[in-house]
Motif scaffolding. Structure first.
Motif, PDB file in Angstrom:
ATOM      1  N   SER A 146       6.746 -15.733  -8.327  1.00  0.00           N
ATOM      2  CA  SER A 146       5.308 -15.657  -8.045  1.00  0.00           C
ATOM      3  C   SER A 146       4.920 -14.409  -7.262  1.00  0.00           C
ATOM      4  CB  SER A 146       4.845 -16.910  -7.294  1.00  0.00           C
ATOM      5  OG  SER A 146       5.491 -17.032  -6.043  1.00  0.00           O
ATOM      6  N   ALA A 147       5.908 -13.691  -6.725  1.00  0.00           N
ATOM      7  CA  ALA A 147       5.614 -12.455  -5.997  1.00  0.00           C
ATOM      8  C   ALA A 147       5.402 -11.267  -6.936  1.00  0.00           C
ATOM      9  CB  ALA A 147       6.754 -12.132  -5.032  1.00  0.00           C
ATOM     10  N   VAL A 148       5.775 -11.419  -8.198  1.00  0.00           N
ATOM     11  CA  VAL A 148       5.642 -10.323  -9.160  1.00  0.00           C
ATOM     12  C   VAL A 148       4.157 -10.141  -9.508  1.00  0.00           C
ATOM     13  CG1 VAL A 148       6.237  -9.524 -11.486  1.00  0.00           C
ATOM     14  CG2 VAL A 148       7.962 -10.699 -10.071  1.00  0.00           C
ATOM     15  N   GLU A 202      -6.068 -26.174  -5.110  1.00  0.00           N
ATOM     16  CA  GLU A 202      -5.150 -26.038  -3.985  1.00  0.00           C
ATOM     17  C   GLU A 202      -4.050 -25.042  -4.288  1.00  0.00           C
ATOM     18  OE1 GLU A 202      -1.736 -27.813  -3.595  1.00  0.00           O
ATOM     19  OE2 GLU A 202      -1.983 -29.579  -4.884  1.00  0.00           O
ATOM     20  N   GLY A 203      -3.649 -24.308  -3.240  1.00  0.00           N
ATOM     21  CA  GLY A 203      -2.600 -23.320  -3.412  1.00  0.00           C
ATOM     22  C   GLY A 203      -2.307 -22.578  -2.130  1.00  0.00           C
ATOM     23  N   ARG A 204      -2.036 -21.275  -2.278  1.00  0.00           N
ATOM     24  CA  ARG A 204      -1.698 -20.470  -1.112  1.00  0.00           C
ATOM     25  C   ARG A 204      -2.618 -19.260  -0.946  1.00  0.00           C
ATOM     26  NH1 ARG A 204       2.681 -23.209  -2.328  1.00  0.00           N
ATOM     27  NH2 ARG A 204       4.304 -23.606  -0.785  1.00  0.00           N
ATOM     28  N   ASP A 205      -3.301 -18.884  -2.009  1.00  0.00           N
ATOM     29  CA  ASP A 205      -4.172 -17.696  -1.931  1.00  0.00           C
ATOM     30  C   ASP A 205      -5.521 -17.956  -2.590  1.00  0.00           C
ATOM     31  OD1 ASP A 205      -3.331 -17.857  -4.580  1.00  0.00           O
ATOM     32  OD2 ASP A 205      -3.112 -15.696  -4.819  1.00  0.00           O
ATOM     33  N   ILE A 206      -5.941 -19.219  -2.596  1.00  0.00           N
ATOM     34  CA  ILE A 206      -7.174 -19.566  -3.319  1.00  0.00           C
ATOM     35  C   ILE A 206      -8.398 -19.010  -2.592  1.00  0.00           C
ATOM     36  CG2 ILE A 206      -8.489 -21.410  -4.399  1.00  0.00           C
ATOM     37  CD1 ILE A 206      -5.524 -21.023  -5.324  1.00  0.00           C
ATOM     38  N   GLY A 207      -8.506 -19.269  -1.299  1.00  0.00           N
ATOM     39  CA  GLY A 207      -9.669 -18.808  -0.551  1.00  0.00           C
ATOM     40  C   GLY A 207      -9.701 -17.312  -0.318  1.00  0.00           C
ATOM     41  N   THR A 208      -8.528 -16.682  -0.346  1.00  0.00           N
ATOM     42  CA  THR A 208      -8.462 -15.242  -0.074  1.00  0.00           C
ATOM     43  C   THR A 208      -8.528 -14.392  -1.331  1.00  0.00           C
ATOM     44  OG1 THR A 208      -6.039 -15.401  -0.073  1.00  0.00           O
ATOM     45  CG2 THR A 208      -7.161 -15.489   2.075  1.00  0.00           C
ATOM     46  N   THR A 209      -7.911 -14.865  -2.428  1.00  0.00           N
ATOM     47  CA  THR A 209      -7.773 -14.030  -3.627  1.00  0.00           C
ATOM     48  C   THR A 209      -8.370 -14.643  -4.888  1.00  0.00           C
ATOM     49  OG1 THR A 209      -5.727 -13.057  -2.749  1.00  0.00           O
ATOM     50  CG2 THR A 209      -6.110 -12.836  -5.122  1.00  0.00           C
ATOM     51  N   VAL A 210      -7.985 -15.865  -5.190  1.00  0.00           N
ATOM     52  CA  VAL A 210      -8.387 -16.468  -6.470  1.00  0.00           C
ATOM     53  C   VAL A 210      -9.876 -16.775  -6.498  1.00  0.00           C
ATOM     54  CG1 VAL A 210      -8.007 -18.381  -8.081  1.00  0.00           C
ATOM     55  CG2 VAL A 210      -6.079 -17.441  -6.782  1.00  0.00           C
ATOM     56  N   LEU A 211     -10.353 -17.474  -5.473  1.00  0.00           N
ATOM     57  CA  LEU A 211     -11.765 -17.891  -5.429  1.00  0.00           C
ATOM     58  C   LEU A 211     -12.369 -17.527  -4.062  1.00  0.00           C
ATOM     59  CD1 LEU A 211     -11.277 -21.417  -7.033  1.00  0.00           C
ATOM     60  CD2 LEU A 211     -12.224 -19.401  -8.166  1.00  0.00           C
ATOM     61  N   PRO A 212     -12.507 -16.229  -3.791  1.00  0.00           N
ATOM     62  CA  PRO A 212     -13.022 -15.804  -2.480  1.00  0.00           C
ATOM     63  C   PRO A 212     -14.460 -16.236  -2.224  1.00  0.00           C
ATOM     64  CG  PRO A 212     -12.910 -13.937  -3.987  1.00  0.00           C
ATOM     65  CD  PRO A 212     -12.201 -15.076  -4.653  1.00  0.00           C
ATOM     66  N   ASP A 213     -15.185 -16.628  -3.287  1.00  0.00           N
ATOM     67  CA  ASP A 213     -16.556 -17.089  -3.131  1.00  0.00           C
ATOM     68  C   ASP A 213     -16.669 -18.612  -3.191  1.00  0.00           C
ATOM     69  OD1 ASP A 213     -17.546 -14.469  -2.951  1.00  0.00           O
ATOM     70  OD2 ASP A 213     -17.576 -14.275  -5.126  1.00  0.00           O
ATOM     71  N   ALA A 214     -15.548 -19.309  -2.987  1.00  0.00           N
ATOM     72  CA  ALA A 214     -15.564 -20.780  -3.002  1.00  0.00           C
ATOM     73  C   ALA A 214     -16.584 -21.305  -2.002  1.00  0.00           C
ATOM     74  CB  ALA A 214     -14.175 -21.324  -2.673  1.00  0.00           C
ATOM     75  N   ASP A 215     -17.208 -22.433  -2.336  1.00  0.00           N
ATOM     76  CA  ASP A 215     -18.236 -23.008  -1.461  1.00  0.00           C
ATOM     77  C   ASP A 215     -17.655 -23.476  -0.129  1.00  0.00           C
ATOM     78  OD1 ASP A 215     -20.519 -22.957  -3.384  1.00  0.00           O
ATOM     79  OD2 ASP A 215     -19.163 -24.246  -4.529  1.00  0.00           O
ATOM     80  N   LEU A 216     -16.419 -23.957  -0.169  1.00  0.00           N
ATOM     81  CA  LEU A 216     -15.761 -24.446   1.042  1.00  0.00           C
ATOM     82  C   LEU A 216     -14.292 -24.074   0.988  1.00  0.00           C
ATOM     83  CD1 LEU A 216     -15.756 -26.177   3.652  1.00  0.00           C
ATOM     84  CD2 LEU A 216     -15.297 -28.180   2.192  1.00  0.00           C
ATOM     85  N   SER A 264       4.245 -15.433   2.802  1.00  0.00           N
ATOM     86  CA  SER A 264       3.352 -14.700   3.711  1.00  0.00           C
ATOM     87  C   SER A 264       3.609 -13.203   3.683  1.00  0.00           C
ATOM     88  CB  SER A 264       3.522 -15.212   5.147  1.00  0.00           C
ATOM     89  OG  SER A 264       3.240 -16.588   5.233  1.00  0.00           O
ATOM     90  N   GLY A 265       4.826 -12.820   3.327  1.00  0.00           N
ATOM     91  CA  GLY A 265       5.196 -11.414   3.375  1.00  0.00           C
ATOM     92  C   GLY A 265       5.061 -10.646   2.084  1.00  0.00           C
ATOM     93  N   ARG A 266       4.776 -11.354   0.974  1.00  0.00           N
ATOM     94  CA  ARG A 266       4.677 -10.630  -0.297  1.00  0.00           C
ATOM     95  C   ARG A 266       3.460  -9.705  -0.286  1.00  0.00           C
ATOM     96  NH1 ARG A 266       3.441 -16.152  -2.647  1.00  0.00           N
ATOM     97  NH2 ARG A 266       1.169 -16.281  -2.622  1.00  0.00           N
ATOM     98  N   LYS A 267       3.573  -8.610  -1.024  1.00  0.00           N
ATOM     99  CA  LYS A 267       2.508  -7.608  -1.041  1.00  0.00           C
ATOM    100  C   LYS A 267       1.279  -8.089  -1.812  1.00  0.00           C
ATOM    101  CE  LYS A 267       5.556  -3.596  -0.553  1.00  0.00           C
ATOM    102  NZ  LYS A 267       6.024  -2.323  -1.177  1.00  0.00           N
ATOM    103  N   THR A 268       1.518  -8.845  -2.878  1.00  0.00           N
ATOM    104  CA  THR A 268       0.411  -9.288  -3.727  1.00  0.00           C
ATOM    105  C   THR A 268      -0.020 -10.702  -3.347  1.00  0.00           C
ATOM    106  OG1 THR A 268       1.300  -7.965  -5.549  1.00  0.00           O
ATOM    107  CG2 THR A 268      -0.357  -9.617  -6.105  1.00  0.00           C
ATOM    108  N   SER A 269      -1.263 -10.839  -2.925  1.00  0.00           N
ATOM    109  CA  SER A 269      -1.858 -12.146  -2.605  1.00  0.00           C
ATOM    110  C   SER A 269      -0.976 -13.009  -1.712  1.00  0.00           C
ATOM    111  CB  SER A 269      -2.180 -12.901  -3.903  1.00  0.00           C
ATOM    112  OG  SER A 269      -3.068 -12.178  -4.698  1.00  0.00           O
ATOM    113  N   PRO A 270      -0.690 -12.574  -0.503  1.00  0.00           N
ATOM    114  CA  PRO A 270       0.161 -13.379   0.374  1.00  0.00           C
ATOM    115  C   PRO A 270      -0.525 -14.654   0.838  1.00  0.00           C
ATOM    116  CG  PRO A 270      -0.825 -11.581   1.596  1.00  0.00           C
ATOM    117  CD  PRO A 270      -1.172 -11.348   0.153  1.00  0.00           C
ATOM    118  N   LEU A 271       0.295 -15.613   1.274  1.00  0.00           N
ATOM    119  CA  LEU A 271      -0.232 -16.821   1.897  1.00  0.00           C
ATOM    120  C   LEU A 271      -0.947 -16.406   3.173  1.00  0.00           C
ATOM    121  CD1 LEU A 271      -0.367 -19.902   2.600  1.00  0.00           C
ATOM    122  CD2 LEU A 271       1.915 -19.641   3.595  1.00  0.00           C
TER     123      LEU A 271
END
Length: 232
Positions: A107-109, A134-148, A190-197
């Protein structure tokens, strides 16, 4: 007089393993009539496909080249979420210890994350009435405009105890080993370069260490209902 349908809402729930993300997300979605997506299952699915097709999971280039080959489909019914790879039911195979030990590397690729992220955004966009993702990068990367946005946390000890309770038979290990594996996974994610937790700046943090599952569910349901009410 008919009652207006509740406002559609997109809820992003992030956090490390063992914080109760899956159980909470499914229950919240079911209670509120929302769809549900376990994004971790999608990364597990592509990892399982790599393993079963002989792709070296320690070779980022090989993973990148093969990333677009499997067809992954996720059912979003919270009562019976499904995951298939090339039409095959993968719900069981993706939960093995072998997949767990290799999913962070796969998943780090960046190519993998780009493909799965687009899949996740497409599913969320098509979810009528709203969805809990639910996931690890939903609010930051996947869906940054999520309602909550909600970020679940818990102590390493509590998380290890919960995870051990999920494992059965030969998959179960001693508590110390489970905790060590979780901490290692945290560091990788948390340490991966692409979309970290990471916790989104506007996420509500909920520490589940001392809470029962029902209490966590109640807390999140209340947050969603408040967000819905504010939008109406």
């Amino acid at each position: 007089m008919e009652t207006a349908a509740p406002s559609a809402v997109i809820v992003a729930i992030d956090g490390p393993s063992g914080t109760g993300k899956s159980s909470t997300s499914k229950a919240v979605a079911a209670k509120l009539g929302l769809r549900y997506l376990d994004t971790g299952a999608q990364y597990r699915a592509i990892t399982w496909w790599m393993i079963t097709n002989g792709i070296d999971t320690d070779d980022p280039h090989a993973i990148a080249v093969a990333a677009g080959k499997p067809v992954i489909e996720s059912g979003t019914d919270p009562a019976a979420p499904t995951i298939t790879v090339d039409g095959l039911d993968a719900a069981g195979p993706i939960r093995t210890q072998e997949v767990t030990s290799k999913v962070s590397a796969v998943s780090a690729v960046p190519e993998v994350r780009a493909l799965i992220t687009e899949l996740q955004r497409s599913i969320a966009a098509q979810a009528e009435g709203g969805i809990v993702v639910e996931g690890r990068d939903i609010g930051t990367t996947v869906l940054p405009d999520a309602d909550l946005k909600i970020f679940l946390t818990a102590s390493p000890e509590a998380r290890a105890a919960r995870r051990n309770g999920e494992l059965k038979g030969k998959e179960a290990t001693d508590l110390a080993a489970t905790q060590a594996a979780l901490i290692k996974r945290d560091a990788a994610d948390s340490g991966r370069k692409t979309s970290p937790l990471a916790k989104a700046g506007d996420a509500v943090e909920v520490d589940t260490t001392e809470l029962t599952l029902d209490q966590v569910i109640e807390c999140v349901v209340t947050l969603v209902e408040e967000k819905r009410a504010a939008a109406e």
